[in-house]
Design an enzyme around this catalytic site. Structure first.
Site, PDB file in Angstrom:
ATOM      1  N   HIS A 123       0.868  -1.176   0.000  1.00  0.00           N
ATOM      2  CA  HIS A 123       0.000   0.000   0.000  1.00  0.00           C
ATOM      3  C   HIS A 123       0.902   1.221   0.000  1.00  0.00           C
ATOM      4  O   HIS A 123       1.735   1.389   0.885  1.00  0.00           O
ATOM      5  CB  HIS A 123      -0.917   0.008   1.225  1.00  0.00           C
ATOM      6  CG  HIS A 123      -1.823   1.195   1.233  1.00  0.00           C
ATOM      7  ND1 HIS A 123      -3.103   1.170   0.716  1.00  0.00           N
ATOM      8  CD2 HIS A 123      -1.612   2.473   1.631  1.00  0.00           C
ATOM      9  CE1 HIS A 123      -3.641   2.364   0.824  1.00  0.00           C
ATOM     10  NE2 HIS A 123      -2.757   3.184   1.380  1.00  0.00           N
ATOM     11  N   CYS A 124       0.749   2.081  -1.002  1.00  0.00           N
ATOM     12  CA  CYS A 124       1.641   3.232  -1.137  1.00  0.00           C
ATOM     13  C   CYS A 124       0.891   4.515  -0.757  1.00  0.00           C
ATOM     14  O   CYS A 124       0.029   4.973  -1.513  1.00  0.00           O
ATOM     15  CB  CYS A 124       2.169   3.329  -2.571  1.00  0.00           C
ATOM     16  SG  CYS A 124       3.283   4.731  -2.791  1.00  0.00           S
ATOM     17  N   PRO A 125       1.206   5.125   0.395  1.00  0.00           N
ATOM     18  CA  PRO A 125       0.519   6.371   0.759  1.00  0.00           C
ATOM     19  C   PRO A 125       0.868   7.520  -0.178  1.00  0.00           C
ATOM     20  O   PRO A 125       0.072   8.432  -0.356  1.00  0.00           O
ATOM     21  CB  PRO A 125       1.023   6.643   2.178  1.00  0.00           C
ATOM     22  CG  PRO A 125       2.259   5.836   2.335  1.00  0.00           C
ATOM     23  CD  PRO A 125       2.158   4.684   1.399  1.00  0.00           C
ATOM     24  N   GLY A 148      -1.515   7.169  -2.712  1.00  0.00           N
ATOM     25  CA  GLY A 148      -2.849   7.093  -2.107  1.00  0.00           C
ATOM     26  C   GLY A 148      -3.649   5.896  -2.555  1.00  0.00           C
ATOM     27  O   GLY A 148      -4.872   5.971  -2.683  1.00  0.00           O
TER      28      GLY A 148
END
Ligand SMILES: [Zn+2]
Ligand SMILES: [Zn+2]
Length: 366
Positions: A167-169, A172
């Site tokens: 999951h890449c913040p 997003g």
């Protein structure tokens, strides 16, 4: 008078209980926490705007008009890849419908038999054979499905994602089967853009005489650009290098963190072609997959078993054997000893020794 019944089509994404937000009739999808994504967008657009405003006019006149043209093209490509990664379905696997969940539950109970009170129920695992290696499918207690191989549950989005990478913040969104190549192209093109702006900032400073340049008010933005690019450069280029390494092995970040194919138990990546070019072609140029979330759910839809539907495209099911080791690994090794797919229900199936110790990092709830 004839009565006309109007039925509205309901699609899977409308009933998705995860933590994603949707708009544009389900075409745009994002995680709920978008703050870091806006920071990414601000840094890219802000740095490029300063470059176009303060460097490009001088460089276009004194060096070449091609410099701003190439910068604009590269900037547009970076933004396009960022938006494509951020707003697309990464490969979310819809949760089982109540009827499907009930059927899977009945199947599991029938396979496990009656567990005496006080005893722990055996782990919910199914085996499939992929390229002569046995891969375990774990049951997701949140989504109520057996996850396909390489899928994992994202605790931030609260969904199972196919070929889950991470999951890449910064973008997003989850990075998975459907948006991985765009994510990689984003990091690659952003590395090129950062190096490009950094290089021409330095060129600009040298051409305007460095010491004189620093005291001029209208060129202080160039110094700011150099600083932003300098600190961005290491992380973005490093990230691109890491993903290039993963792609050459046909491996995901999730598998790399878990050490799924670390080889300490002689487990080899069943998805790797043992050839860097073939692996790169498969990951970057392989077929694209339609989003399952756009599937229409009709009230009278015939009953479908999600597990079988998903596994149809992957590999044959292997009879499961619940050993005490079942609790830890999800992948078992071995080519020669693995049972043939035809041996669907032998009295005592010989499952090869279990190997890679894999814990579900993302699935914190289970
Ligand atoms: Zn799940
Ligand atoms: Zn996620």
């Amino acid at each position: 008078m004839s009565a006309v019944m109007i039925t509205r089509k309901v699609r899977k994404w409308e009933k998705l209980p995860g933590k994603n937000t949707f708009c544009c009739d389900g075409r745009v999808m994002m995680a709920r926490q978008k703050g870091v994504f806006y920071l990414t967008l601000f840094l890219i657009v802000g740095t490029c705007a300063l470059f176009f405003a303060f460097e490009c006019p001088y460089l276009a006149v004194h060096l070449s008009p091609a410099i701003p043209v190439f910068a604009v093209l590269l900037f547009l490509f970076v933004i396009a890849m960022l938006l494509r990664t951020s707003f697309s379905d990464p490969g979310v696997l819809p949760r089982a419908l109540p009827e499907e969940a009930m059927f899977i539950e009945m199947e599991i109970e029938a396979a496990n038999g009656n567990v005496p009170t006080g005893q722990r129920a055996p782990p919910r695992i199914r085996n499939v054979q992929i390229n002569n290696q046995i891969v375990k499918l774990k049951y997701c207690y949140t989504c109520k499905i057996f996850r396909p191989p390489r899928a994992s549950h994202c605790s931030i989005c609260d969904n199972c994602v196919d070929r889950f990478d991470h999951h890449c913040p910064w973008v997003g969104n989850c990075v998975g089967k459907r948006n991985y190549r765009y994510f990689y192209l984003f990091t690659l093109s952003l590395s090129m853009l950062t190096i490009y702006i950094f290089t021409f900032d330095i060129v600009h400073m040298v051409m305007r005489e460095f010491l004189l340049f620093l005291i001029r008010r209208d060129t202080q933005f160039t110094v700011l650009e150099v600083l932003v690019c300098f600190f961005t450069l290491w992380s973005v280029v490093g990230l691109t290098g890491f993903h290039t390494y993963l792609i050459s092995l046909n491996q995901t970040t999730n598998e790399d963190i878990k050490g799924s194919w670390s080889g300490k138990n002689r487990v080899q990546n069943p998805y790797s072609h043992k050839n860097i070019i073939k692996n790169c072609c498969e990951v970057l140029c392989g077929p694209t997959y339609p989003s399952v979330l756009s599937v229409v759910i009709a009230a009278s839809a015939p009953f479908q078993n999600v597990v079988l539907r998903l596994q149809k495209t992957t590999a044959p099911l292997i009879p499961n054997e619940h050993t005490p080791d079942d609790a830890k690994p999800s992948i078992a090794a071995s080519a020669e000893k693995s049972p043939s797919p035809r041996e669907e229900h032998p009295p005592a199936p010989k499952v090869p020794p279990l190997a890679s110790p894999e814990t579900d990092v993302e699935d914190k709830t289970h």
